[in-house]
Design a protein around this motif. Structure first.
Motif, PDB file in Angstrom:
ATOM      1  N   ALA A 139       0.830  -1.202   0.000  1.00  0.00           N
ATOM      2  CA  ALA A 139       0.000   0.000   0.000  1.00  0.00           C
ATOM      3  C   ALA A 139       0.868   1.255   0.000  1.00  0.00           C
ATOM      4  N   ALA A 140       2.075   1.161   0.500  1.00  0.00           N
ATOM      5  CA  ALA A 140       2.947   2.327   0.605  1.00  0.00           C
ATOM      6  C   ALA A 140       3.778   2.546  -0.658  1.00  0.00           C
ATOM      7  N   ALA A 141       3.399   1.950  -1.762  1.00  0.00           N
ATOM      8  CA  ALA A 141       4.169   2.089  -2.990  1.00  0.00           C
ATOM      9  C   ALA A 141       3.748   3.317  -3.778  1.00  0.00           C
ATOM     10  N   ALA A 142       3.327   4.327  -3.101  1.00  0.00           N
ATOM     11  CA  ALA A 142       2.920   5.556  -3.778  1.00  0.00           C
ATOM     12  C   ALA A 142       4.158   6.211  -4.381  1.00  0.00           C
ATOM     13  N   PRO A 143       3.987   6.957  -5.433  1.00  0.00           N
ATOM     14  CA  PRO A 143       5.159   7.591  -6.055  1.00  0.00           C
ATOM     15  C   PRO A 143       5.859   8.529  -5.078  1.00  0.00           C
ATOM     16  N   ARG A 144       7.180   8.498  -5.096  1.00  0.00           N
ATOM     17  CA  ARG A 144       8.006   9.296  -4.196  1.00  0.00           C
ATOM     18  C   ARG A 144       8.076  10.730  -4.712  1.00  0.00           C
ATOM     19  N   PRO A 145       7.903  11.710  -3.831  1.00  0.00           N
ATOM     20  CA  PRO A 145       7.996  13.091  -4.308  1.00  0.00           C
ATOM     21  C   PRO A 145       9.431  13.398  -4.728  1.00  0.00           C
ATOM     22  N   ALA A 146       9.565  14.327  -5.625  1.00  0.00           N
ATOM     23  CA  ALA A 146      10.896  14.704  -6.114  1.00  0.00           C
ATOM     24  C   ALA A 146      11.700  15.304  -4.974  1.00  0.00           C
ATOM     25  N   ASP A 147      12.999  15.027  -4.971  1.00  0.00           N
ATOM     26  CA  ASP A 147      13.879  15.591  -3.955  1.00  0.00           C
ATOM     27  C   ASP A 147      13.938  17.098  -4.124  1.00  0.00           C
ATOM     28  N   PRO A 148      13.989  17.818  -3.006  1.00  0.00           N
ATOM     29  CA  PRO A 148      14.072  19.276  -3.119  1.00  0.00           C
ATOM     30  C   PRO A 148      15.427  19.688  -3.686  1.00  0.00           C
ATOM     31  N   ALA A 149      15.461  20.844  -4.280  1.00  0.00           N
ATOM     32  CA  ALA A 149      16.693  21.359  -4.869  1.00  0.00           C
ATOM     33  C   ALA A 149      17.713  21.614  -3.764  1.00  0.00           C
ATOM     34  N   VAL A 150      18.955  21.300  -4.037  1.00  0.00           N
ATOM     35  CA  VAL A 150      20.023  21.508  -3.062  1.00  0.00           C
ATOM     36  C   VAL A 150      20.099  22.995  -2.721  1.00  0.00           C
ATOM     37  N   GLY A 151      20.093  23.294  -1.406  1.00  0.00           N
ATOM     38  CA  GLY A 151      20.171  24.668  -0.945  1.00  0.00           C
ATOM     39  C   GLY A 151      18.820  25.333  -0.756  1.00  0.00           C
ATOM     40  N   SER A 152      17.739  24.694  -1.209  1.00  0.00           N
ATOM     41  CA  SER A 152      16.411  25.301  -1.049  1.00  0.00           C
ATOM     42  C   SER A 152      15.996  25.237   0.416  1.00  0.00           C
ATOM     43  N   GLU A 153      14.970  25.989   0.751  1.00  0.00           N
ATOM     44  CA  GLU A 153      14.467  26.012   2.124  1.00  0.00           C
ATOM     45  C   GLU A 153      14.061  24.606   2.572  1.00  0.00           C
ATOM     46  N   GLU A 154      13.368  23.869   1.690  1.00  0.00           N
ATOM     47  CA  GLU A 154      12.931  22.514   2.035  1.00  0.00           C
ATOM     48  C   GLU A 154      14.124  21.595   2.247  1.00  0.00           C
ATOM     49  N   TRP A 155      15.124  21.727   1.395  1.00  0.00           N
ATOM     50  CA  TRP A 155      16.342  20.908   1.499  1.00  0.00           C
ATOM     51  C   TRP A 155      17.036  21.186   2.832  1.00  0.00           C
ATOM     52  N   LEU A 156      17.143  22.464   3.206  1.00  0.00           N
ATOM     53  CA  LEU A 156      17.765  22.826   4.475  1.00  0.00           C
ATOM     54  C   LEU A 156      16.922  22.318   5.651  1.00  0.00           C
ATOM     55  N   ARG A 157      15.586  22.446   5.545  1.00  0.00           N
ATOM     56  CA  ARG A 157      14.708  21.998   6.620  1.00  0.00           C
ATOM     57  C   ARG A 157      14.849  20.501   6.854  1.00  0.00           C
ATOM     58  N   GLN A 158      14.956  19.708   5.778  1.00  0.00           N
ATOM     59  CA  GLN A 158      15.107  18.261   5.914  1.00  0.00           C
ATOM     60  C   GLN A 158      16.404  17.890   6.622  1.00  0.00           C
ATOM     61  N   ARG A 159      17.365  18.762   6.560  1.00  0.00           N
ATOM     62  CA  ARG A 159      18.651  18.493   7.203  1.00  0.00           C
ATOM     63  C   ARG A 159      18.770  19.165   8.568  1.00  0.00           C
ATOM     64  N   GLY A 160      17.674  19.722   9.058  1.00  0.00           N
ATOM     65  CA  GLY A 160      17.665  20.283  10.392  1.00  0.00           C
ATOM     66  C   GLY A 160      18.148  21.720  10.462  1.00  0.00           C
ATOM     67  N   GLU A 161      18.355  22.366   9.346  1.00  0.00           N
ATOM     68  CA  GLU A 161      18.791  23.761   9.345  1.00  0.00           C
ATOM     69  C   GLU A 161      17.600  24.644   9.669  1.00  0.00           C
ATOM     70  N   THR A 162      17.824  25.604  10.532  1.00  0.00           N
ATOM     71  CA  THR A 162      16.722  26.485  10.924  1.00  0.00           C
ATOM     72  C   THR A 162      17.062  27.944  10.690  1.00  0.00           C
ATOM     73  N   TYR A 163      18.155  28.232  10.028  1.00  0.00           N
ATOM     74  CA  TYR A 163      18.571  29.606   9.811  1.00  0.00           C
ATOM     75  C   TYR A 163      17.691  30.257   8.752  1.00  0.00           C
ATOM     76  N   HIS A 164      17.208  31.423   9.054  1.00  0.00           N
ATOM     77  CA  HIS A 164      16.461  32.223   8.096  1.00  0.00           C
ATOM     78  C   HIS A 164      16.986  33.647   8.210  1.00  0.00           C
ATOM     79  N   SER A 165      17.485  34.184   7.139  1.00  0.00           N
ATOM     80  CA  SER A 165      17.993  35.549   7.204  1.00  0.00           C
ATOM     81  C   SER A 165      16.823  36.527   7.206  1.00  0.00           C
ATOM     82  N   ALA A 166      17.058  37.632   7.858  1.00  0.00           N
ATOM     83  CA  ALA A 166      16.022  38.675   7.919  1.00  0.00           C
ATOM     84  C   ALA A 166      15.980  39.391   6.574  1.00  0.00           C
ATOM     85  N   PRO A 167      14.871  39.973   6.237  1.00  0.00           N
ATOM     86  CA  PRO A 167      14.794  40.743   4.992  1.00  0.00           C
ATOM     87  C   PRO A 167      15.788  41.898   5.025  1.00  0.00           C
ATOM     88  N   GLU A 168      16.161  42.378   3.861  1.00  0.00           N
ATOM     89  CA  GLU A 168      17.146  43.461   3.753  1.00  0.00           C
ATOM     90  C   GLU A 168      16.727  44.692   4.550  1.00  0.00           C
TER      91      GLU A 168
END
Length: 153
Positions: A27-56
């Protein structure tokens, strides 16, 4: 008889269970979502990064200037280190080539010395053979009792 039928039914289930399990799709053979782009917010979040820069608009100009100055210093040190490394590598290459040439000259000199030693040993052995032949001729002449003039050959 009933026991036999129940036993056969249980045995059939035991034998058929792995084949049935292999044919069903999980039942769990659903299609796997595409990996997030390296360096993207989602990619960083998956690796436990929580840094967010403030707006300029919220950046402290003094902090931005201090960071830029630090980055320039780091960049200058990196450039200087790269130049020093390149100069050191060039010196190493020159010294390495000089060492190879010195080693080749030393090897050539050693081979020549070995050849000279072999030639000297051969010349000495020839001289010793010639001397032994001369001494034998002198002894043979003296054995006759005459006065002999023996010349080396």
């Amino acid at each position: 008889m009933t026991r036999t039928l129940v036993g056969l039914a249980a045995l059939t289930l035991l034998v058929a269970a792995p084949a049935v399990a292999q044919q069903s799709t999980p039942a769990a053979a659903a299609p796997r979502p595409a990996d997030p782009a390296v360096g993207s917010e989602e990619w960083l979040r998956q690796r436990g990064e929580t840094y967010h820069s403030a707006p300029e608009s919220e950046q402290d100009p003094a902090e931005v200037a201090a960071t830029a100055k630090l980055n320039e210093g780091i960049s200058a040190r990196n450039t200087a280190a790269a130049e020093t490394e390149a100069a050191d590598q060039a010196r190493y290459d020159i010294e390495n080539q000089r060492w190879r040439e010195d080693t080749a000259r030393a090897d050539t000199a050693r081979v020549q010395w070995e050849a000279d030693v072999a030639a000297a040993a051969a010349a000495q052995a020839q001289w010793e053979r010639d001397r032994a032949a001369y001494d034998a001729r002198v002894a043979a002449c003296r054995a006759t009792g005459r006065q002999c003039i023996v010349t080396p050959q």
